[in-house]
Design an enzyme around this catalytic site. Structure first.
Site, PDB file in Angstrom:
ATOM      1  N   GLU A   9      36.267  51.348  50.277  1.00  0.00           N
ATOM      2  CA  GLU A   9      36.058  52.014  48.987  1.00  0.00           C
ATOM      3  C   GLU A   9      34.626  52.459  48.756  1.00  0.00           C
ATOM      4  O   GLU A   9      34.383  53.493  48.146  1.00  0.00           O
ATOM      5  CB  GLU A   9      36.436  51.083  47.805  1.00  0.00           C
ATOM      6  CG  GLU A   9      37.866  50.675  47.752  1.00  0.00           C
ATOM      7  CD  GLU A   9      38.065  49.287  48.338  1.00  0.00           C
ATOM      8  OE1 GLU A   9      38.867  48.554  47.788  1.00  0.00           O
ATOM      9  OE2 GLU A   9      37.404  48.951  49.344  1.00  0.00           O
ATOM     10  N   ASP A  82      40.211  46.872  49.398  1.00  0.00           N
ATOM     11  CA  ASP A  82      40.227  45.470  48.949  1.00  0.00           C
ATOM     12  C   ASP A  82      41.607  44.822  49.078  1.00  0.00           C
ATOM     13  O   ASP A  82      42.629  45.501  48.991  1.00  0.00           O
ATOM     14  CB  ASP A  82      39.753  45.383  47.491  1.00  0.00           C
ATOM     15  CG  ASP A  82      38.248  45.603  47.364  1.00  0.00           C
ATOM     16  OD1 ASP A  82      37.554  45.536  48.388  1.00  0.00           O
ATOM     17  OD2 ASP A  82      37.784  45.850  46.233  1.00  0.00           O
ATOM     18  N   ASP A  84      44.037  43.432  47.404  1.00  0.00           N
ATOM     19  CA  ASP A  84      44.864  43.171  46.224  1.00  0.00           C
ATOM     20  C   ASP A  84      45.728  44.406  45.940  1.00  0.00           C
ATOM     21  O   ASP A  84      45.733  45.356  46.722  1.00  0.00           O
ATOM     22  CB  ASP A  84      43.998  42.801  45.009  1.00  0.00           C
ATOM     23  CG  ASP A  84      42.973  43.886  44.663  1.00  0.00           C
ATOM     24  OD1 ASP A  84      43.047  44.990  45.240  1.00  0.00           O
ATOM     25  OD2 ASP A  84      42.093  43.630  43.821  1.00  0.00           O
ATOM     26  N   GLU A  86      45.458  46.827  43.799  1.00  0.00           N
ATOM     27  CA  GLU A  86      44.691  48.072  43.652  1.00  0.00           C
ATOM     28  C   GLU A  86      44.240  48.584  45.019  1.00  0.00           C
ATOM     29  O   GLU A  86      44.313  49.772  45.313  1.00  0.00           O
ATOM     30  CB  GLU A  86      43.479  47.823  42.740  1.00  0.00           C
ATOM     31  CG  GLU A  86      43.041  49.022  41.934  1.00  0.00           C
ATOM     32  CD  GLU A  86      44.076  49.474  40.912  1.00  0.00           C
ATOM     33  OE1 GLU A  86      44.198  50.702  40.746  1.00  0.00           O
ATOM     34  OE2 GLU A  86      44.772  48.634  40.316  1.00  0.00           O
ATOM     35  N   TYR A 298      36.210  37.443  48.168  1.00  0.00           N
ATOM     36  CA  TYR A 298      36.723  38.432  47.213  1.00  0.00           C
ATOM     37  C   TYR A 298      36.828  37.835  45.815  1.00  0.00           C
ATOM     38  O   TYR A 298      37.291  36.695  45.649  1.00  0.00           O
ATOM     39  CB  TYR A 298      38.083  38.949  47.677  1.00  0.00           C
ATOM     40  CG  TYR A 298      38.529  40.164  46.911  1.00  0.00           C
ATOM     41  CD1 TYR A 298      37.709  41.283  46.829  1.00  0.00           C
ATOM     42  CD2 TYR A 298      39.755  40.191  46.260  1.00  0.00           C
ATOM     43  CE1 TYR A 298      38.107  42.406  46.121  1.00  0.00           C
ATOM     44  CE2 TYR A 298      40.159  41.305  45.553  1.00  0.00           C
ATOM     45  CZ  TYR A 298      39.322  42.411  45.482  1.00  0.00           C
ATOM     46  OH  TYR A 298      39.713  43.521  44.774  1.00  0.00           O
ATOM     47  N   ARG A 300      38.447  38.853  42.962  1.00  0.00           N
ATOM     48  CA  ARG A 300      39.624  38.956  42.082  1.00  0.00           C
ATOM     49  C   ARG A 300      40.717  38.058  42.641  1.00  0.00           C
ATOM     50  O   ARG A 300      41.449  38.439  43.536  1.00  0.00           O
ATOM     51  CB  ARG A 300      40.097  40.412  41.979  1.00  0.00           C
ATOM     52  CG  ARG A 300      39.116  41.278  41.211  1.00  0.00           C
ATOM     53  CD  ARG A 300      39.603  42.682  40.946  1.00  0.00           C
ATOM     54  NE  ARG A 300      38.578  43.447  40.249  1.00  0.00           N
ATOM     55  CZ  ARG A 300      37.646  44.177  40.850  1.00  0.00           C
ATOM     56  NH1 ARG A 300      37.615  44.246  42.178  1.00  0.00           N
ATOM     57  NH2 ARG A 300      36.734  44.825  40.143  1.00  0.00           N
ATOM     58  N   HIS A 345      44.704  34.830  48.568  1.00  0.00           N
ATOM     59  CA  HIS A 345      43.247  34.814  48.598  1.00  0.00           C
ATOM     60  C   HIS A 345      42.744  33.382  48.535  1.00  0.00           C
ATOM     61  O   HIS A 345      43.462  32.465  48.186  1.00  0.00           O
ATOM     62  CB  HIS A 345      42.675  35.564  47.389  1.00  0.00           C
ATOM     63  CG  HIS A 345      43.127  36.973  47.303  1.00  0.00           C
ATOM     64  ND1 HIS A 345      43.202  37.794  48.393  1.00  0.00           N
ATOM     65  CD2 HIS A 345      43.521  37.714  46.238  1.00  0.00           C
ATOM     66  CE1 HIS A 345      43.615  38.989  47.996  1.00  0.00           C
ATOM     67  NE2 HIS A 345      43.835  38.954  46.703  1.00  0.00           N
TER      68      HIS A 345
END
Length: 691
Positions: A9, A82, A84, A86, A298, A300, A345
């Site tokens: 990203e 990432d 997750d 998203e 990470y 989140r 995670h």
């Protein structure tokens, strides 16, 4: 020529990953999402199974062109967004835009940006997980259906620029309900009798406990007088002494919500700021000779799981730094339930505990250092032994009246050597000294001071409290707490006063309309169930179109009713009682993102605005004519100045007081710190503690 293209990203993440991959890999950044629903229209085909209409985000054309060009020159493209929902959606949109088969092994995920994690990830590429993508699509479509249907109604009936959302409306409801509780609160009177006692020239504290073996509450002055009448003697007898050893266990490493809460309490960081800095630490910091390094896992996550490698490294560090007796014991592993996607995670921890905060401080900004140190200390402490506290409780008796003294001291500090969790009220657990007391011993009362108290209303929400409440109620997920809180402020529904949320009149009007016409949107249980439904989509247990369809069937009925029956609401500006110094019209109070301000009622012809000056009741110590008022800097930090500015240029970060220094005669100021408030001279070294 490179054989492989890796797309992430951000440029920072690309730079860090490039370090660990060989010359055969080119790493480029997509700068976040490349496709999304259009801003100018609903973008959801309701009649065609809620099919989303995705378009290239404005301004992303050149980025996509560059990525397409690079993709044509390599054997294979890896999508490393990432780990997750998203991130999976970003990878899926990239696959679509670059004509990559999403069922091919094109997706790589890693929980931390370290050499080992990156190498392991590229050994095990996988297909894009469509369950994760569908969960993200479902959230996006649901929020679009709510926002793009209710918001235009609010524009027509209240004012332009408003919005309503599933999660933000529930957060607003929590804040407004708390405000009503505070307004409706009726305080109850109660009393305490704290006392000072003496034994062998040592003074200690004890407080009234009860009569005989029964705890007694003192509700009024009569109750206190009855107790005091019984206490004719100066001497009390020590009737009971209990000594115990108590273990205090460390808290788990951070998850997203606890990191946001603790950063708010200890560092005064907003949730949005915490996540922004955590992202920087995760993506990589240039550590000089060590190169660009990802410092944390990470950020989140709602899992407290820790990898065995990280545990072992922490144990080795704790042994070398403090000794083997400071290492925590491994807890027996519980049988795992079905692991939800978020638990894939780890907790938020340092990618290597050997990157000690002090040793890398020079490479970090002030805020990066503060947050990294917090994460590092919390993780190390979580792997340490419990603290052992020696506690003593003694009853002091006279005429059947019992006073109780409690004391504690740290026998073995354990994890407390590194980190102690704070709380919302900033109360600190301190050691409390008690002299050696034995049953049958006589002690003398020095003084008893009955005190009247009143119960307090529930506190307003701080960011930390609001995040914790949302988490407890199951509203939102790690990625949504910060943007939700940010949105309700941007819309002017709440303002922050002394780090606490206060609803505005606009917020109350909007909530009333949503409660009347869209009750399910602000129903806590309904919103929590929807979050569980999104998790179920992620787990592959249900179909996203069914979840959206079930929601819309009821929502559409409420929408039709609202369009017919919702009445216009006029929010009148409150007159300020002063004239505009530019055009002579009346000034009115307006509500902005940071609270009330003064604006000309002749807007838009006159755009004069002024801050509302809060007087502190002190004459300016410089000009002796003006009054000191509270102001705010561009970064919203409070400072103090003369209301005659610019004629008088007096300013101070610390609050001036009306008293003069007894030592040199200059004005005193009130200084705030983590330890509390102190009063000190603005000129000399005179200082006094605040009670």
């Amino acid at each position: 020529m490179e054989d492989y293209l890796v797309i992430v990203e951000s440029p920072a993440k690309a730079k860090t990953i490039k370090r660990y991959l060989g010359k055969k890999y080119e790493v480029k950044a997509s700068m976040g999402h490349v496709r999304d629903l259009p801003k100018s229209q609903m973008g959801v085909d309701i009649d065609n199974h809620f099919k989303p209409k995705y378009i290239t985000i404005r301004g992303k054309g050149p980025v996509l062109k560059e990525l397409k060009s690079a993709a044509k020159k390599v054997k294979k493209v890896y999508l490393a967004a990432d780990p997750d929902r998203e991130g999976e959606a970003i990878a899926w949109h990239l696959a679509h835009s670059l004509d990559i088969d999403s069922s091919s092994e094109c997706r790589v995920v890693f929980n931390e940006i370290t050499k080992q994690a990156i190498k392991d990830a590229f050994k095990h590429p996988r297909a894009i997980n469509m369950d994760l993508v569908d969960a993200q699509q479902a959230r996006r479509v649901l929020d679009r259906l709510v926002g793009y249907n209710i918001s235009p109604l609010l524009w027509k009936k209240v004012k332009k620029g408003l919005s309503a959302g599933r999660v933000q409306s529930v957060a607003l409801k929590l804040i407004i309900e708390r405000e009503k509780e505070i307004k409706d609160f009726k305080p109850d009177e109660y009393w305490t009798i704290p006392g000072k006692f003496k034994v062998r020239d040592e003074i200690f504290d004890a407080s009234f406990y009860g009569i005989g073996n029964k705890k007694v509450e003192l509700k009024n002055k009569d109750d206190v007088d009855k107790v005091m009448e019984k206490l004719r003697d100066k001497q009390f007898e020590v009737a009971k002494v209990q000594k115990k050893e108590r273990a205090r266990h460390p808290v788990a490493p951070f998850i997203t919500s606890t990191l946001q809460q603790e950063a708010a309490r200890k560092l005064n960081f907003r949730a949005k700021k915490t996540m922004m800095i955590a992202q920087q630490l995760y993506e990589g910091i240039d550590l000089g000779k060590q190169g660009t390094t990802g410092l944390i896992t990470y950020m989140r996550t709602d899992s407290t799981r820790i990898s065995d490698v990280a545990k072992q490294e922490a144990r080795e560090y704790i042994t070398s730094a403090f000794g083997s007796n400071y290492v925590g014991q491994e807890k027996p592993k519980k049988k795992k339930k079905q692991e939800n996607a978020q638990d894939a995670h780890e907790a938020i921890r340092p990618s290597s505990v050997m990157n000690k905060p002090k040793e890398i401080k020079e490479y970090l900004s002030r805020d990066q250092y503060k947050l990294y140190k917090l994460i590092w200390e919390r993780f190390v402490a979580s792997q340490m032994a419990p603290a052992i506290m020696d506690t003593v409780r003694a009853n002091l008796v006279q005429s059947d009246v019992v006073f109780r003294a409690t004391g504690s001291k740290i026998k073995f500090p354990g994890f407390m050597k590194v980190y102690i969790e704070s709380n919302d009220d900033n109360k600190k657990e301190e050691e409390n000294f008690l002299p050696e007391l034995a049953e049958g011993m006589k002690v003398e009362k020095e003084k008893l001071e009955p005190k009247q108290h009143f119960t307090q209303p529930p506190p307003r929400y701080t960011e930390a409290r609001l995040v914790r409440t949302m988490e407890e109620l199951g509203i939102g997920r790690p990625s949504t707490y910060a943007p939700t809180i940010d949105t309700i402020q941007k819309r002017g529904y709440v303002v922050i006063d002394d780090r606490k949320f206060v609803p505005t009149e606009l917020g109350e009007v909007v909530l009333d309309l949503i409660v009347e016409f869209f009750p399910e949107i602000i129903d806590v249980d309904f919103t929590a169930k929807m979050e569980n439904d999104l998790d179920a989509i992620e787990e592959g247990e249900t179909n996203w179109i069914k979840i959206v369809s079930d929601f819309y069937a009821d929502f559409e009925k409420h929408l039709e009713k609202a369009e017919k029956e919702m009445k216009e609401v006029e929010i009148k500006d409150e007159p300020a009682g002063i004239e505009c110094d530019k055009c002579g019209s009346e000034m009115v109070y307006k509500m902005g993102r940071y609270g009330k301000f003064l604006a000309c009622s002749n807007f838009p012809d006159c755009r004069n605005t002024k801050p509302i000056l809060k007087k502190v009741g002190v004459t300016c110590p410089k000009c002796k004519e003006g009054e000191i008022v509270e102001r705010r800097s561009k970064k919203r930090r409070i400072f103090y100045g003369c209301d005659r500015y610019p004629e008088c240029d007096f300013v101070s970060w610390d609050k001036p007081l009306s008293r003069s220094c007894p030592k040199c005669g200059e004005y005193l100021v009130e200084k705030k710190s983590k330890k509390g408030k102190t009063v000190q001279c603005s000129s000399c070294d005179y200082q006094e503690e605040q009670s």
